[in-house]
Structure formats: C-alpha cells, structure tokens
Design a protein around this motif. Sequence first.
Motif, PDB file in Angstrom:
ATOM      1  N   GLU A   1       0.853  -1.186   0.000  1.00 15.89           N
ATOM      2  CA  GLU A   1       0.000   0.000   0.000  1.00 15.89           C
ATOM      3  C   GLU A   1       0.890   1.238   0.000  1.00 15.89           C
ATOM      4  OE1 GLU A   1      -3.394   2.056   2.853  1.00 15.89           O
ATOM      5  OE2 GLU A   1      -3.173  -0.131   2.789  1.00 15.89           O
ATOM      6  N   PRO A   2       0.798   2.070  -1.024  1.00 17.35           N
ATOM      7  CA  PRO A   2       1.699   3.227  -1.116  1.00 17.35           C
ATOM      8  C   PRO A   2       1.342   4.297  -0.085  1.00 17.35           C
ATOM      9  CG  PRO A   2       0.117   3.252  -2.921  1.00 17.35           C
ATOM     10  CD  PRO A   2      -0.083   1.949  -2.207  1.00 17.35           C
ATOM     11  N   ALA A   3       2.347   5.064   0.293  1.00 19.58           N
ATOM     12  CA  ALA A   3       2.140   6.101   1.299  1.00 19.58           C
ATOM     13  C   ALA A   3       1.196   7.187   0.805  1.00 19.58           C
ATOM     14  CB  ALA A   3       3.493   6.706   1.691  1.00 19.58           C
ATOM     15  N   TRP A   4       1.215   7.443  -0.512  1.00 21.33           N
ATOM     16  CA  TRP A   4       0.383   8.530  -1.043  1.00 21.33           C
ATOM     17  C   TRP A   4      -1.111   8.216  -1.034  1.00 21.33           C
ATOM     18  CZ3 TRP A   4      -2.160   6.221  -4.932  1.00 21.33           C
ATOM     19  CH2 TRP A   4      -1.509   5.264  -5.706  1.00 21.33           C
ATOM     20  N   LEU A   5      -1.472   6.979  -0.714  1.00 21.44           N
ATOM     21  CA  LEU A   5      -2.882   6.601  -0.785  1.00 21.44           C
ATOM     22  C   LEU A   5      -3.734   7.404   0.200  1.00 21.44           C
ATOM     23  CD1 LEU A   5      -4.371   4.646  -2.570  1.00 21.44           C
ATOM     24  CD2 LEU A   5      -4.184   2.903  -0.818  1.00 21.44           C
ATOM     25  N   GLY A   6      -3.120   7.869   1.274  1.00 21.22           N
ATOM     26  CA  GLY A   6      -3.871   8.657   2.241  1.00 21.22           C
ATOM     27  C   GLY A   6      -3.771  10.154   2.011  1.00 21.22           C
ATOM     28  N   GLN A   7      -3.122  10.558   0.928  1.00 19.40           N
ATOM     29  CA  GLN A   7      -2.922  11.980   0.656  1.00 19.40           C
ATOM     30  C   GLN A   7      -4.038  12.538  -0.220  1.00 19.40           C
ATOM     31  OE1 GLN A   7       0.955  12.287  -1.131  1.00 19.40           O
ATOM     32  NE2 GLN A   7       2.000  11.323   0.623  1.00 19.40           N
TER      33      GLN A   7
ATOM     34  N   VAL B   1      -7.997  -7.883  -0.929  1.00 20.47           N
ATOM     35  CA  VAL B   1      -8.184  -7.055  -2.116  1.00 20.47           C
ATOM     36  C   VAL B   1      -9.324  -6.045  -1.935  1.00 20.47           C
ATOM     37  CG1 VAL B   1      -8.861  -7.054  -4.550  1.00 20.47           C
ATOM     38  CG2 VAL B   1      -7.145  -8.673  -3.743  1.00 20.47           C
ATOM     39  N   PRO B   2     -10.528  -6.441  -1.485  1.00 18.21           N
ATOM     40  CA  PRO B   2     -11.629  -5.464  -1.400  1.00 18.21           C
ATOM     41  C   PRO B   2     -11.315  -4.234  -0.559  1.00 18.21           C
ATOM     42  CG  PRO B   2     -12.486  -7.694  -1.257  1.00 18.21           C
ATOM     43  CD  PRO B   2     -11.001  -7.810  -1.190  1.00 18.21           C
ATOM     44  N   PRO B   3     -10.758  -4.373   0.674  1.00 18.63           N
ATOM     45  CA  PRO B   3     -10.483  -3.150   1.435  1.00 18.63           C
ATOM     46  C   PRO B   3      -9.415  -2.266   0.794  1.00 18.63           C
ATOM     47  CG  PRO B   3      -9.650  -5.084   2.610  1.00 18.63           C
ATOM     48  CD  PRO B   3     -10.502  -5.583   1.498  1.00 18.63           C
ATOM     49  N   LEU B   4      -8.368  -2.896   0.215  1.00 18.90           N
ATOM     50  CA  LEU B   4      -7.337  -2.087  -0.441  1.00 18.90           C
ATOM     51  C   LEU B   4      -7.898  -1.441  -1.697  1.00 18.90           C
ATOM     52  CD1 LEU B   4      -4.509  -1.004  -0.684  1.00 18.90           C
ATOM     53  CD2 LEU B   4      -3.785  -3.192  -1.692  1.00 18.90           C
ATOM     54  N   ARG B   5      -8.700  -2.187  -2.442  1.00 19.12           N
ATOM     55  CA  ARG B   5      -9.326  -1.628  -3.637  1.00 19.12           C
ATOM     56  C   ARG B   5     -10.237  -0.452  -3.262  1.00 19.12           C
ATOM     57  NH1 ARG B   5     -12.248  -6.026  -6.815  1.00 19.12           N
ATOM     58  NH2 ARG B   5     -10.543  -6.064  -8.332  1.00 19.12           N
ATOM     59  N   ALA B   6     -10.941  -0.556  -2.144  1.00 19.12           N
ATOM     60  CA  ALA B   6     -11.808   0.539  -1.706  1.00 19.12           C
ATOM     61  C   ALA B   6     -10.995   1.791  -1.417  1.00 19.12           C
ATOM     62  CB  ALA B   6     -12.605   0.110  -0.479  1.00 19.12           C
ATOM     63  N   ARG B   7      -9.832   1.633  -0.770  1.00 23.22           N
ATOM     64  CA  ARG B   7      -8.992   2.798  -0.474  1.00 23.22           C
ATOM     65  C   ARG B   7      -8.436   3.410  -1.757  1.00 23.22           C
ATOM     66  NH1 ARG B   7      -7.813  -0.546   3.894  1.00 23.22           N
ATOM     67  NH2 ARG B   7      -5.911  -1.426   3.013  1.00 23.22           N
TER      68      ARG B   7
ATOM     69  N   SER C   1      -9.916   3.278  -4.663  1.00 25.63           N
ATOM     70  CA  SER C   1     -11.055   3.931  -5.311  1.00 25.63           C
ATOM     71  C   SER C   1     -11.332   5.293  -4.692  1.00 25.63           C
ATOM     72  CB  SER C   1     -12.294   3.038  -5.212  1.00 25.63           C
ATOM     73  OG  SER C   1     -12.104   1.824  -5.915  1.00 25.63           O
ATOM     74  N   ARG C   2     -11.266   5.364  -3.344  1.00 24.61           N
ATOM     75  CA  ARG C   2     -11.520   6.653  -2.681  1.00 24.61           C
ATOM     76  C   ARG C   2     -10.462   7.676  -3.097  1.00 24.61           C
ATOM     77  NH1 ARG C   2     -14.858   3.412  -1.530  1.00 24.61           N
ATOM     78  NH2 ARG C   2     -15.400   4.137  -3.621  1.00 24.61           N
ATOM     79  N   TYR C   3      -9.205   7.233  -3.216  1.00 25.26           N
ATOM     80  CA  TYR C   3      -8.156   8.164  -3.666  1.00 25.26           C
ATOM     81  C   TYR C   3      -8.472   8.672  -5.075  1.00 25.26           C
ATOM     82  CZ  TYR C   3      -3.781  10.149  -5.244  1.00 25.26           C
ATOM     83  OH  TYR C   3      -2.847  11.021  -5.752  1.00 25.26           O
ATOM     84  N   ILE C   4      -8.846   7.764  -5.979  1.00 21.74           N
ATOM     85  CA  ILE C   4      -9.113   8.151  -7.361  1.00 21.74           C
ATOM     86  C   ILE C   4     -10.301   9.106  -7.423  1.00 21.74           C
ATOM     87  CG2 ILE C   4      -9.907   7.284  -9.594  1.00 21.74           C
ATOM     88  CD1 ILE C   4      -8.236   4.780  -9.124  1.00 21.74           C
TER      89      ILE C   4
END
Length: 697
Positions: A612-618, A654-660, A662-665
Amino acid sequence: MPQIKALARTAGKPEDDQSPRRREIRRVAQVHGCKPCLLDPYTGRLRELAVETPGFYEQDPLCWVKHVRFTLPATARRPESWPCLVRVPLQLPQPRTESDCAALTGQVGGMLAGSTSAELLPVIAARIDDLFSVYGEDLTPKEAKNLASALRGVLARGVWRDDVLKSGFVRRMLAGPLRETLDRIDAGRAQALLKLEDYPQAFPLARRLGRIHHLHLGPTNSGKTHAALEALKQARSGVYLAPLRLLAMEVRDRLVASGVPCTLVTGEERIPMEGAAHTACTIEMLDPDTEAEVAVIDEVQMLANEQRGAAWTAALVGAPARHVYLCGGTEVKAACMKLIDALGEQAVEVAFERKTALVTEETPVSRDAGGIRRGDAVIAFSRRDILTLSARLRGNGFRVSTIYGALAPEVRRTEAARFLSGESDIVVATDAIGMGLNLPIRRVVFSASKKFDGSMLRPLTPVEVAQIAGRAGRMGMYEQGHVGAFEQAGLDHIREALSAPPQPFEGKLRIAPGLWQITALREILQTPEIGALLAFFAERIAIRSPLFVTASLREAIALGHRVDALAPDLPLAEKFVFSCAPVSLDSAAEAGYFDACLRAHRQGAAMALPDEPAWLGQAGALHLEAAEILGKHLSLYAWLGFKYPRSFPQGDRVPPLRARVSRYIEQALLAQSGFDTTTAEARALRRLTGHDDEYDW
C-alpha cells in the motif's frame, strides 16, 4: 582429431603458452575432441572460432562444443542409412587453481556422459520413425520422398543436442512446403477430432431443454432489458449474463433490492447469497451445467466483436435455461435467427421502439460555459481528453462526474451514482457509457467523431454512434433526448450515422477453444507451447459450417507466447488459464505485473498483494495514474487468486485495499487539472506547423 579452435576475444595479459592451465585446457580438447567456442548472447548458440585468436583462456565460463558423428541405420520406414552430426554444447568455470586444472578433464567427461552416439542414436531414430508413422498414410509417395531427403540433409549438416531432446524437434527442422504439408495434415486431423461444426453438442443440457428464445432487440432507451429483467425476477431460478463486471454487480444489487436473493460470480470473485437461486455473472463465467428457468444475455450485439464475441456464441448456444432472453441491437437479429433455426429451437420476437424521441442539434455546441448545460454527457475517446474536458468544465463552475475505461468498476459506479443523484451536473465519459450505464442524460455531446482503435484513427461507425447517442433522453425523466457535437464536421457525421439504416452482422459466429480442445491439439502437434496451440486453433483450423468460425484470439495468443517464454515448464492447463488473463500487453506496467505473478506461480511461491503506497492517504491528483495502475494490479491479483489461492493467498485483502484506491481516485478526479490541450486541439496545432499526420494520434 578435429582441429582445435580458440575463442575470438582478447582479455588481460597474455598467458604463457606452456602454463598449467593452458596445457590442461588443450589436453581436454584433444582427449574429448571438443572445440572452444564463443557463446552468442543474442541467439544463445555457441559459435566456433579460429585457433589463432587469443583470449579463449580468459573467457569465463569456458564454452565448448563436441561433434558427435554417427550413422542412423536403415529401417523399414527409412530404407537407407543416414549420416548424422549432433553438436553437444557445454559450459564450465574457468580453472583458477592447480586442483581446478587437475579436475578439468574429469569434469568435461562427466558433462559429456550420455552424449555419445549410443545414447543419441536411438532418440533421433525413434523420433524420425515416429514422424513417418504419424504422417506416412497421409503423405503421397513424392511428399514422403521429399520429407526423407530434407531430414537427411538437415541431420548431415548438424543439429544441437538440446534441440534433439525437445518434443517436436523433427518438425522444427523442416521449413517451407514440407512444413506446410504437415500443417495441412494436422489441420485436417484437428478438424476431424474437434468437430467444431458440431459445437452445439458440447452443451448437452441446453440441447435437452427445448429452449425458447425471446428476442428483445431494439434501440437504446426502449425498455428491452428492463422487460427481460422483470421476467428474470419472476422466475423461480435464473442467470443474468453481463458484458462487464460493473453490470453484473448492478443487476445483482437490483435483484436483491427487489427481494430476489442473487449470487455474484465474476472472473475475480464468487459472492454467494443464502437461499439464492439467481446468479448475476460476467458472460465468460457461464455455467452450462446448472439449469435455470430464465437466462438473460445482455448486449447480444457483442456476437460481432472480434475478441470477445466467442463468449456470446457460447452463451447463445449453451445457456441452460428453458427461456433465454436476448437483449441488444437489431444488427445481430439475422445471425441469431439463423442459429436458433439450426438448433431446432423456438424464437419469439418482441418489438421494441424507443420510448423518447432522439433529436440532433441544428448547430454545434459551444465549448464555452454557456454551451454546456446541466444534464449533458460530454463524450471523448481518450483518457487525456476526458481529464482535460472534465477539468475545464469544473473550472467553469460545473460539478462533474468522470467515467473512463482505466477506472475500476467501483469508481465508475460511484461517479455514475453522483450524476444519478444530482450531486454532479455533468458527466464526462468515454464510450463506456454506451454499454449498460443507465444515467439521466438529457443531451449527449460528442467532443470528437473519430476514435483511435489501437491501429488507426477512424470515424465512429453508425452502430457506435447509435449506442452512445441513444443514452440521451432517459424515459420517465425527459420527453426527448438531444445529440450534439462541438464541431460542425462532427455534427454532420453524427447526423448521417443516426440516419443510416442498421447494418446487419453477416459474419459467422466465433468459437474459442476450451481446455479439452487445447489438450487434443497438443497431442496432434506434439508441442506444449500454449501460444502455438492457440495460434494453430485460430489460424489453421477451418470449420465446415455455415454458422461458425474460429475466433482470432489475438490477445490470448500474445499472452500465450509470453507464458511460454517465462514459464515453459508450467502445466498446459495452467498456461491456458494465464493466457486468458485480463491483461493489456500495451501497458508496460500491466505486462510487468503479469510477468511477476507468472514467475511467482511457476516457482510455487506465495505472492503478496502490492504494498500500500504512502500517497494513498494523501489529497490531490499527483498519483492518479499510479492509482489507476494499482487498481489494475489488484484486479489481476483477485482474478488469479480466484483460481490459484495458494499462489495468491491474500485475495481477502483485495476489497479493502481496492476501496482505499477507489476513494483516492474519486477525490483525485475532482482535483486533477487535465492537460494543456485535447487531442483534437493538439492535432490542429500540428497541422498549423506542417505536421499533418493524424495517424500519430
């Protein structure tokens, strides 16, 4: 004793001609009859060189070739004895110490063990005799004589031992008309074995049901799919076959919301629901052995699609339901009726007319803020144009939903929901909205009337225009739909396309191979290479049928060749699965991740999810493209994990990471600023500067 040839390379200080290492290497060459060689890095072959060339003794590893000459004795199938030369390659470390030198002769002898004429002769003789046994009855006397002459010449000139030990090596020795002759015989045998003209018999359950086909064919916004889904809801059991995972998810949700339990099955997942007798699945996941009362085949005009049409053929022939609803465009009506008649099954035609009128604008739509209005869908045909137009419209004060193919289905659903709920004013989308997304669109505005199809920039076809434009004027919200374009030339093309009569699909229905057909071909062709087997199926097998033709399999063949190169020893069934993976080799990132997954599976290693990349929460859009790529990687991981959970064991993550992701996108789409110009604007600038080459785009 063969002449000793030295390596053509100079390296380091010349060594004394009488040094222990040099004397021992020369003795090895004399004792074992080996020739020093250079390993060609491009071909992997060993190339013999001149004896006077210095440098061989500095080469590491040492490369050698031994020529093994012998005679194949005459047999009933080969009335003459044949001379044969086999080149035996070997490599070993350069000796650095006295003990290394002392052991060198024994090392070489050990590596050459099993490479004498006594060991090689029966292998070559058996494989050549097998070739004549397999093909002898189908060869004319002249062809048999030419085949023997060609093989004898190749063996006399020399073959490599490693090639001799591979399956199918005799066939690979041949070229030109002789190879074509054997291919022709193989194609005839494959045709007789596979019996693709009897393709419907591969679906015995469907053949027993006495199926009734309900043809719901007509324009968009005519209610044809809605009527079929109502029949599906009322049925005791049923299956919905979708062209996209997105649509399978949407229909599953609609059925559940109406009180009908429904299981979701796609290439990536199986999500069962307690008490469910209904299934919503992607069309490739059709289960031909589970009977249902009703089956709905959506977007049936995809029968004409070159790459995926075979999945619709299988569904049309094999959907195991008493009532089969065919929903889609009228262009495939004749093809469907022809097949239904040939199957001896019933067809019921239901006429569907568009519920709202579709009106083409008289003048082009202005690109300025005053030209675009709430409820519009602006259509573009590249990611660059989608992002640029979306950013410009947001800059003009509009709330915008953005939909394009690189987005995960979850993101597309969210963006569509924003437009549906009124949270956004405008949707900017690719032609992805032309397949199944039901949105409250008042007017469709084409930003371009041409699209790049992977090989060239071409005008939109009448079918494409109708499919996209038809999304305007949703029944129950608007009395009529409107269609416009930014440019006059584009508007003229759209108007002409919409007025053109439907062009019926007149081709044959495509058939793709299953594992049993691929396994049968392997026995005929004597090759484990999945790329070659898929190519043979697509290109060499002719079906004596007025109904069917083999699918082109272009994408699967390319993936198959990649699998053969990276995992040659993988079982054929697993190679077949990997060749069907949802991967675009045009994307270097997707291809690279596919390679990593394949290597991990080949090695029997458990592959973890991408970090999980660090930028996902940015916040912001700096990593939008990286997030899209990560979404593709997650989809491939889920797809492979569904089939090989031991190699890809983290599917539940996969589903929880995919959800995060998706929220970033989703937030990035609202922050991104697009590009300086659209594709059309850049092309216009190129014309002004004298670079009028539209095929670059």
